[in-house]
Scaffold this motif. Structure first.
Motif: not given
Lengths: 261, 116
Positions: A222-241
């Motif tokens: 996130q700090i390195k600007f990888h995520f966008t407001s509509t595309h951030h599945f890595g984060f969603e996967a972490a949140a599910w976990y």
């Protein structure tokens, strides 16, 4: 670059499945070597190769998705299915340990004194540190939802702050559990109570550490600007976990800490 | 019938009017970037702003996208050149060496008399 007429991802040849399999071989054989031949070399080597494999494999997934654009909507759907199925398999993994706990605790044998907790076991007070741990994980569930909404609303600062708080709560839980483990009046060797307690909570703690690591990676991305407001599945996967880890704790708390005391 | 976009299944599913008229996560597009300031001299680094520490990072993703999409025929795990090669070679050396050592150790452990 070669052009494809479909939206799917044909992955480049990769050495990581091979090195991962070798790591599994080395870790399992190494375990046997450690148990029976007093040598930790093979197991340590296996662990090292496993860590190297995990790092490079997931680094490559980030490169393929964020930098090369391979994670189209159908590909992302597949990744979603994959993560859900993986978490489901982990649920069944924990079901096994809960089964073991209830098997022993619902009908305690005469060897235990016919009661649960068994004679001689002083269980932890569920309304002390375990209750604090429950509050910590529930709060982290709130902060990770805050993170997600901030991310979707393109609020960079709040996303970073909320995710940092989530991680700190996770680390706080781990520290509290470690202290509890150290101070506990019973050990894993104390009959079936000790076994079920430490194996179930121990695997849960391992999952908290894995989940915290996943979240730390997300924070760096996130700090390195990888995520966008509509595309951030890595984060969603972490949140599910992370939510899964939280729910497992709630079951642990109610079953082992509270009912089992 | 009202519909909403389900983030879980990634398609439209039935919903109540409230969800359709006030979709979750959709806020008015208020930009968090400050409007472009016009100076006499060109603006310098983002680190000059009194914002949070995290702003020190500049967005390098477009540059990385260019790097990783170069048509050099390299597989993704070697795309960055020397650092990737070093890490790959180290991992592979450990893998092959470790596997050979493992097979030898297992062979020796399976011998009946010599318990080493």
């Amino acid at each position: 670059m070669a052009h494809q007429m479909h939206a799917y991802h044909m992955v480049d040849p990769s050495p990581w499945p091979l090195t991962g399999a070798a790591a599994a071989l080395l870790m399992t054989s190494g375990l046997a070597m450690w148990f029976h031949h007093n040598s930790m070399l093979l197991m340590t080597l296996g662990l090292l190769i496993m860590l190297l494999t995990m790092f490079q494999w997931w680094r490559d997934v980030i490169r393929e998705g964020t930098f090369q654009g391979h994670h189209t909507p159908p590909v992302q759907k597949g990744l979603r299915y994959g993560m859900i199925l993986f978490i489901t398999s982990e649920v069944f993994f924990f079901i096994g340990f809960f089964w073991a706990f209830y098997h022993s605790s619902l009908a305690p044998t005469p060897e235990l004194g016919g009661c649960w907790p068994p004679t001689g076991i002083t269980p932890l007070n569920p309304f002390e540190v375990p209750l604090l741990n429950t509050a910590v994980l529930l709060a982290s569930g709130v902060t990770i939802t805050w993170t997600h909404h901030s991310l979707m609303e393109m609020n960079r600062n709040q996303t970073i702050q909320a995710l940092t708080i989530t991680i700190l709560l996770g680390l706080y839980f781990t520290a509290l559990q470690a202290m509890e483990y150290y101070e506990a009046p019973f050990t894993i060797a104390d009959g079936v109570y000790g076994s079920t307690f430490f194996v179930a909570t121990g695997f849960h703690g391992l999952h908290v550490i894995i989940g915290s690591t996943f979240l730390i990676v997300c924070l760096l991305r996130q700090i390195k600007f990888h995520f966008t407001s509509t595309h951030h599945f890595g984060f969603e996967a972490a949140a599910w976990y992370w939510h899964f880890v939280d729910v497992v704790w709630l079951f642990l708390y109610v079953s082992i800490y509270w009912w089992g005391s | 019938m009202y519909y909403k976009f389900s983030g879980f299944s990634q398609r439209l599913v039935g919903a109540v009017a409230a969800a359709a008229y006030a979709p979750q996560g959709l806020k008015p597009l208020a930009s968090t970037e400050s409007p472009a300031l016009i100076f006499g001299t060109p603006t310098k680094l983002a680190s000059d702003s009194p914002a949070a520490v995290s702003y020190l990072d500049k967005n390098k993703v477009p540059d990385l996208q260019k790097l990783f999409q170069k048509a050099d025929g390299l597989p993704v795990h070697l795309k960055r050149g020397v650092p990737d090669q070093l890490l790959y070679r180290t991992t592979m050396a450990l893998t092959i060496g470790g596997t050979i050592y493992c097979l030898i150790a297992l062979y020796m452990a399976s011998q009946p008399k010599s318990k080493k």
